[in-house]
Enzyme design. Structure first.
Site, PDB file in Angstrom:
ATOM      1  N   LYS A  12       8.473 -19.882  -0.871  1.00 58.06           N
ATOM      2  CA  LYS A  12       7.902 -19.122  -1.989  1.00 58.06           C
ATOM      3  C   LYS A  12       7.869 -20.031  -3.196  1.00 58.06           C
ATOM      4  O   LYS A  12       8.638 -20.991  -3.286  1.00 58.06           O
ATOM      5  CB  LYS A  12       8.770 -17.897  -2.271  1.00 58.06           C
ATOM      6  CG  LYS A  12       8.081 -16.810  -3.056  1.00 58.06           C
ATOM      7  CD  LYS A  12       7.239 -15.909  -2.182  1.00 58.06           C
ATOM      8  CE  LYS A  12       6.430 -14.934  -3.003  1.00 58.06           C
ATOM      9  NZ  LYS A  12       5.764 -13.908  -2.178  1.00 58.06           N
TER      10      LYS A  12
ATOM     11  N   ASP B 130       0.474 -14.117  -4.969  1.00 57.41           N
ATOM     12  CA  ASP B 130       1.487 -13.066  -5.136  1.00 57.41           C
ATOM     13  C   ASP B 130       1.179 -12.484  -6.521  1.00 57.41           C
ATOM     14  O   ASP B 130       0.062 -12.658  -7.037  1.00 57.41           O
ATOM     15  CB  ASP B 130       2.916 -13.660  -5.052  1.00 57.41           C
ATOM     16  CG  ASP B 130       4.002 -12.583  -4.989  1.00 57.41           C
ATOM     17  OD1 ASP B 130       4.218 -12.014  -3.912  1.00 57.41           O
ATOM     18  OD2 ASP B 130       4.628 -12.289  -6.037  1.00 57.41           O
TER      19      ASP B 130
HETATM   20  P1  NDP Z   1      -0.402  -8.028  -8.884  1.00 59.89           P
HETATM   21  O1  NDP Z   1      -0.132  -9.013  -9.928  1.00 59.89           O
HETATM   22  O2  NDP Z   1      -1.787  -7.911  -8.333  1.00 59.89           O
HETATM   23  O3  NDP Z   1       0.025  -6.570  -9.388  1.00 59.89           O
HETATM   24  C1  NDP Z   1       1.330  -6.276  -9.797  1.00 59.89           C
HETATM   25  C2  NDP Z   1       1.328  -4.863 -10.336  1.00 59.89           C
HETATM   26  O4  NDP Z   1       2.677  -4.459 -10.580  1.00 59.89           O
HETATM   27  C3  NDP Z   1       0.578  -4.725 -11.650  1.00 59.89           C
HETATM   28  O5  NDP Z   1       0.004  -3.450 -11.720  1.00 59.89           O
HETATM   29  C4  NDP Z   1       1.713  -4.869 -12.666  1.00 59.89           C
HETATM   30  O6  NDP Z   1       1.443  -4.259 -13.921  1.00 59.89           O
HETATM   31  C5  NDP Z   1       2.801  -4.110 -11.959  1.00 59.89           C
HETATM   32  N1  NDP Z   1       4.116  -4.534 -12.486  1.00 59.89           N
HETATM   33  C6  NDP Z   1       4.619  -5.780 -12.528  1.00 59.89           C
HETATM   34  N2  NDP Z   1       5.830  -5.772 -13.099  1.00 59.89           N
HETATM   35  C7  NDP Z   1       6.071  -4.479 -13.410  1.00 59.89           C
HETATM   36  C8  NDP Z   1       7.149  -3.819 -14.016  1.00 59.89           C
HETATM   37  N3  NDP Z   1       8.234  -4.488 -14.426  1.00 59.89           N
HETATM   38  N4  NDP Z   1       7.064  -2.465 -14.161  1.00 59.89           N
HETATM   39  C9  NDP Z   1       5.958  -1.771 -13.740  1.00 59.89           C
HETATM   40  N5  NDP Z   1       4.906  -2.368 -13.170  1.00 59.89           N
HETATM   41  C10 NDP Z   1       4.969  -3.695 -13.004  1.00 59.89           C
HETATM   42  O7  NDP Z   1       0.649  -8.323  -7.705  1.00 59.89           O
HETATM   43  P2  NDP Z   1       0.589  -7.904  -6.176  1.00 59.89           P
HETATM   44  O8  NDP Z   1      -0.022  -6.563  -6.047  1.00 59.89           O
HETATM   45  O9  NDP Z   1       0.043  -9.037  -5.407  1.00 59.89           O
HETATM   46  O10 NDP Z   1       2.145  -7.834  -5.825  1.00 59.89           O
HETATM   47  C11 NDP Z   1       2.931  -6.666  -6.056  1.00 59.89           C
HETATM   48  C12 NDP Z   1       4.198  -6.745  -5.237  1.00 59.89           C
HETATM   49  O11 NDP Z   1       3.870  -6.881  -3.849  1.00 59.89           O
HETATM   50  C13 NDP Z   1       5.131  -7.935  -5.558  1.00 59.89           C
HETATM   51  O12 NDP Z   1       6.455  -7.535  -5.344  1.00 59.89           O
HETATM   52  C14 NDP Z   1       4.731  -8.943  -4.486  1.00 59.89           C
HETATM   53  O13 NDP Z   1       5.769  -9.878  -4.235  1.00 59.89           O
HETATM   54  C15 NDP Z   1       4.516  -8.024  -3.301  1.00 59.89           C
HETATM   55  N6  NDP Z   1       3.712  -8.576  -2.228  1.00 59.89           N
HETATM   56  C16 NDP Z   1       2.449  -9.050  -2.468  1.00 59.89           C
HETATM   57  C17 NDP Z   1       1.702  -9.560  -1.433  1.00 59.89           C
HETATM   58  C18 NDP Z   1       0.283  -9.983  -1.616  1.00 59.89           C
HETATM   59  O14 NDP Z   1      -0.373 -10.262  -0.596  1.00 59.89           O
HETATM   60  N7  NDP Z   1      -0.251 -10.009  -2.819  1.00 59.89           N
HETATM   61  C19 NDP Z   1       2.272  -9.715  -0.080  1.00 59.89           C
HETATM   62  C20 NDP Z   1       3.566  -9.092   0.088  1.00 59.89           C
HETATM   63  C21 NDP Z   1       4.259  -8.592  -0.971  1.00 59.89           C
HETATM   64  P3  NDP Z   1       0.905  -5.148 -15.157  1.00 59.89           P
HETATM   65  O15 NDP Z   1      -0.564  -5.325 -14.883  1.00 59.89           O
HETATM   66  O16 NDP Z   1       1.215  -4.328 -16.346  1.00 59.89           O
HETATM   67  O17 NDP Z   1       1.689  -6.438 -15.123  1.00 59.89           O
END
Ligand code: NDP
Length: 449
Positions: free
Chosen positions: A129, A169
């Site tokens: 990672k 991510d």
């Molecule tokens: P994105 O950046 O596309 O989206 C993240 C989302 O989570 C945004 O809506 C963001 O809001 C919100 N967020 C982040 N921090 C907080 C917080 N402290 N409180 C509330 N909302 C929050 O990321 P992904 O969708 O790609 O990833 C989301 C999760 O999934 C992570 O844990 C990642 O590790 C996991 N994941 C992702 C994969 C992938 O293929 N992308 C694969 C496997 C796991 P805001 O816009 O306000 O920041």
């Protein structure tokens, strides 16, 4: 935290001592070790051979300076990370996260989880990672490009199709992967498609990769529901986050007949009883790159935005945390329970605190841990690598069928392993043990390296 088996306690103490201040990493290690008691009873070779101690120590940790010039002409300095955790099953594989909260402890927790998740997919990929404390929010495209180019100017020497294959991510989507791949190609003078996944379709990407984590999560939950004789039809669902994973999870829930009535971002949450409108969500979050209240402003009617607050206050039968680590705590779990939740499954990595997991388990709620439930993203990355290696590209339907098949396989392997080790129906135990044993056996075969 639950007590560890006496044979594993000293390993955990060593992790605490060698990695001070890395709370998320400690939590991730403890969560896995807590499942391994029955395994070390049956297989003393795993402790005797130092397998578990070696698994807790990354093979390589890279930290580097990322200097870049912003639109005002000022020099900005960020910190870049790549933790190459374990390569027993294949090249290191795992995403890059760009978020101000990123530090070594976050990257290590994610890299550690990735080892077992990747093992569970059945694909030949190791765990790693990376990321940076760079905050893409409010940055222009040109700034994001300059940052990505500077980041890759160091990272390129550590990665490669057979070495380490990063992906996206949080904060790293198609735009960032494009800038990173462009710089890699320029520096190395090689069109090495298999060095990064999450690429665009016209330059080596795979169908279904953007959708894969969210779709895979919903396929996994569908299997959980089927094993209880239920389905998504008519189910009321709440999803946290509104990024990549959340968006595609919402889409698949709607396709299978459920309704996602709420989602969130770090500013608050929106409730739309008609079901979240994905076109509008995409417009607000991806096109305007705006805050979620604009969804409610644009939708009008009864749609409401709640500033701050917790999306877990919204009653639902199925809860899918898809935002970030430790976002669902014991109080949230109790609220979900009192509102009748039946299933919680993690789209994000480690979004549910250990206390919350315990509250849910004691109440008999079906709990799908991220290692298993969100493995569809990395599994489809491995399918992208397969297509790159054979210079082929598959159709959407074929790729989605492969993803669904992989998720069904992970689901049955979790249940079978949980049963074998005396915890029927416990997906946490099943995922941790099934993921662990495959890596441990490979490490035993490869000798002390
Ligand atoms: P994105 O950046 O596309 O989206 C993240 C989302 O989570 C945004 O809506 C963001 O809001 C919100 N967020 C982040 N921090 C907080 C917080 N402290 N409180 C509330 N909302 C929050 O990321 P992904 O969708 O790609 O990833 C989301 C999760 O999934 C992570 O844990 C990642 O590790 C996991 N994941 C992702 C994969 C992938 O293929 N992308 C694969 C496997 C796991 P805001 O816009 O306000 O920041």
């Amino acid at each position: 935290m639950p007590e560890l088996d006496s044979r594993l306690r000293s390993t955990f103490e060593e992790v605490l001592r060698r990695n001070p201040g890395e709370q998320e990493f400690h939590q991730a290690v403890h969560e896995v070790l807590a499942s391994l008691g029955p395994v070390v009873s049956k297989h003393p070779e795993y402790t005797d051979g130092g397998i578990i101690r070696r698994l807790c120590e990354p093979e390589r940790q890279i930290i580097f300076r990322v200097p870049w010039v912003d639109d005002q002409g000022d020099v900005q300095i960020n910190r870049g990370f790549r933790v190459e955790f374990n390569s027993a099953l294949g090249p290191y594989k795992g995403g890059l996260r760009f978020h101000p909260s990123v530090y070594l402890g976050i990257v290590k927790f994610l890299g550690f989880e990735q080892i077992f998740k990747n093992s569970l997919t059945g694909m030949p990929i190791g765990g790693g990672k990376g990321g940076s404390d760079f905050d893409p929010k409010g940055r222009s495209d040109a700034e994001v490009m300059r940052f990505c180019q500077s980041f890759m100017t160091e990272l390129y020497r550590h990665i490669g199709e057979y070495t380490d294959v990063p992906a996206g991510d949080t904060g790293v989507g198609g735009r960032e992967i494009g800038y990173l791949f462009g710089q890699y190609k320029r520096i190395t003078n090689r069109y090495e498609s298999g060095v990064l996944t999450g690429k665009g379709l016209s330059w080596g990407g795979s169908q279904v990769r953007p959708e894969a984590t969210g779709y895979g999560l919903v396929f996994f939950v569908d299997e959980m529901l089927r094993s209880r004789g239920e389905g998504f039809e008519g189910a009321r669902v709440v999803v946290s986050g509104s990024g990549n994973v959340a968006h595609h999870a919402i889409a698949k829930v709607h396709e299978l007949g459920g309704t996602v009535v709420a989602c969130s971002d770090s500013s608050g949450y929106v409730v739309d009883e008609r079901g979240i409108d994905l076109e509008l969500l995409h417009e607000v979050k991806q096109v305007r790159r705006a805050r979620l209240h604009e969804y409610a402003d644009s939708a009008g009617g009864d749609v409401r935005f709640v500033k701050g607050g917790s999306v877990w206050d919204v009653p639902c039968r199925i809860a899918l945390p898809c935002a970030t680590q430790n976002e669902l705590d014991a109080d949230h779990a109790k609220t979900l329970l009192s509102n009748g939740v039946a299933i919680v499954a993690e789209g994000a990595n480690m979004p549910t605190t250990p206390e919350a997991v315990r509250v849910l388990a004691e109440a008999g709620v079906g709990f799908g841990p991220g290692k298993a439930a969100n493995a569809g993203g990395v599994a489809t990355s491995a399918l992208e690598m397969q297509q790159n290696a054979s210079r082929d590209s598959w159709t959407f339907d074929h790729t989605q069928d492969r993803l669904a098949q992989i998720m069904r396989g992970i689901h049955s392997s979790c249940l079978a392993t949980a049963e074998e080790y005396g915890s029927p129906g416990d997906y946490v135990t099943g995922a941790n043990i099934a993921g662990f044993t495959k890596v441990a056996d490979a490490m035993l075969s490869l000798g002390v390296v």
